[in-house]
Design an enzyme around this catalytic site. Structure first.
Site, short mmCIF file in Angstrom:
data_model
loop_
_atom_site.label_atom_id
_atom_site.label_comp_id
_atom_site.label_asym_id
_atom_site.label_seq_id
_atom_site.Cartn_x
_atom_site.Cartn_y
_atom_site.Cartn_z
N HIS A 48 0.69 -1.23 -0.04
CA HIS A 48 0.13 0.07 -0.02
C HIS A 48 0.78 1.29 0.00
O HIS A 48 2.24 1.11 0.07
CB HIS A 48 -0.83 -0.15 1.34
CG HIS A 48 -0.28 -0.19 2.63
ND1 HIS A 48 0.56 0.80 2.91
CD2 HIS A 48 -0.25 -1.22 3.53
CE1 HIS A 48 1.07 0.44 4.04
NE2 HIS A 48 0.50 -0.85 4.36
P1 TYD Z 1 -1.50 -2.62 7.86
O1 TYD Z 1 -0.87 -1.12 8.07
O2 TYD Z 1 -2.15 -3.00 6.71
O3 TYD Z 1 -0.09 -3.69 7.95
P2 TYD Z 1 1.18 -3.72 7.06
O4 TYD Z 1 2.19 -3.29 7.79
O5 TYD Z 1 1.29 -5.01 6.42
O6 TYD Z 1 1.09 -2.50 5.96
O7 TYD Z 1 -2.21 -2.95 9.30
C1 TYD Z 1 -2.87 -4.10 9.49
C2 TYD Z 1 -3.86 -3.92 10.30
O8 TYD Z 1 -3.54 -3.49 11.63
C3 TYD Z 1 -5.02 -3.14 9.85
O9 TYD Z 1 -6.19 -3.49 9.78
C4 TYD Z 1 -5.11 -1.89 10.93
C5 TYD Z 1 -4.36 -2.25 11.83
N1 TYD Z 1 -3.29 -1.26 12.46
C6 TYD Z 1 -3.60 -0.41 13.72
O10 TYD Z 1 -4.65 -0.56 14.14
N2 TYD Z 1 -2.78 0.66 13.84
C7 TYD Z 1 -1.69 0.83 13.45
O11 TYD Z 1 -0.84 1.73 14.03
C8 TYD Z 1 -1.29 0.08 12.44
C9 TYD Z 1 0.06 -0.03 11.77
C10 TYD Z 1 -2.19 -1.00 11.89
#
Ligand code: TYD
Length: 132
Positions: A48
């Site tokens: 993303h």
């Molecule tokens: P995401 O940012 O999509 O993970 P990646 O590091 O793989 O990009 O986040 C995964 C899930 O965690 C998403 O549903 C939202 C939650 N999340 C939070 O609640 N707070 C946060 O600070 C972060 C980074 C993620």
């Protein structure tokens, strides 16, 4: 574009120490910290971009790769030192891959968590950066 930032390393026979401060070693004020750990072999994270959010990523333990794309150019950064981090400005597509066993990714950001700030589709990302 994203860039590697070498952090201070206070070498010491008792164990080394590194640090970073907001608006000093890293070019933003820190609002939130999260970390990624227990990543099963072969898994990827990310996939993303953020409209506003800037990030700084350090491999506190182990190693992983961060693939970044500004819409025109892709670059791969290997993070495998506790004293080198990757600064990723906003509007950059990223994916994290090839996590080593027991790797630990520390991420600091300049915003609160907001799902509205995510662009989770690459076509939407290229449209977004071409519009702005
Ligand atoms: P995401 O940012 O999509 O993970 P990646 O590091 O793989 O990009 O986040 C995964 C899930 O965690 C998403 O549903 C939202 C939650 N999340 C939070 O609640 N707070 C946060 O600070 C972060 C980074 C993620």
């Amino acid at each position: 574009m994203p860039k590697l930032i070498n952090l201070p390393k206070i070498a010491d026979p008792r164990g080394n120490l590194s640090f970073f401060e907001e608006n000093n070693q890293i070019p933003f004020a820190i609002k939130r910290t999260y970390w990624i750990y227990d990543v099963p072999g072969g898994e990827t994270r990310g996939g993303h971009a953020f409209k506003q959010q800037k990030e700084f990523i350090v491999a506190l333990s182990g190693s992983f790769e961060v693939v970044v794309n500004n819409g025109n150019k892709e670059e791969v950064f290997l993070l495998n030192r506790s004293y080198t981090g990757l600064y990723i400005p906003n509007k950059i597509w990223r994916q994290m891959r090839n996590f080593s066993t027991n790797s630990l990714a520390l991420i600091v950001t300049d915003t609160d968590y907001s799902e509205e700030d995510y662009i989770r589709n690459f076509d939407d990302f290229t449209k977004f950066i071409n519009l702005k």
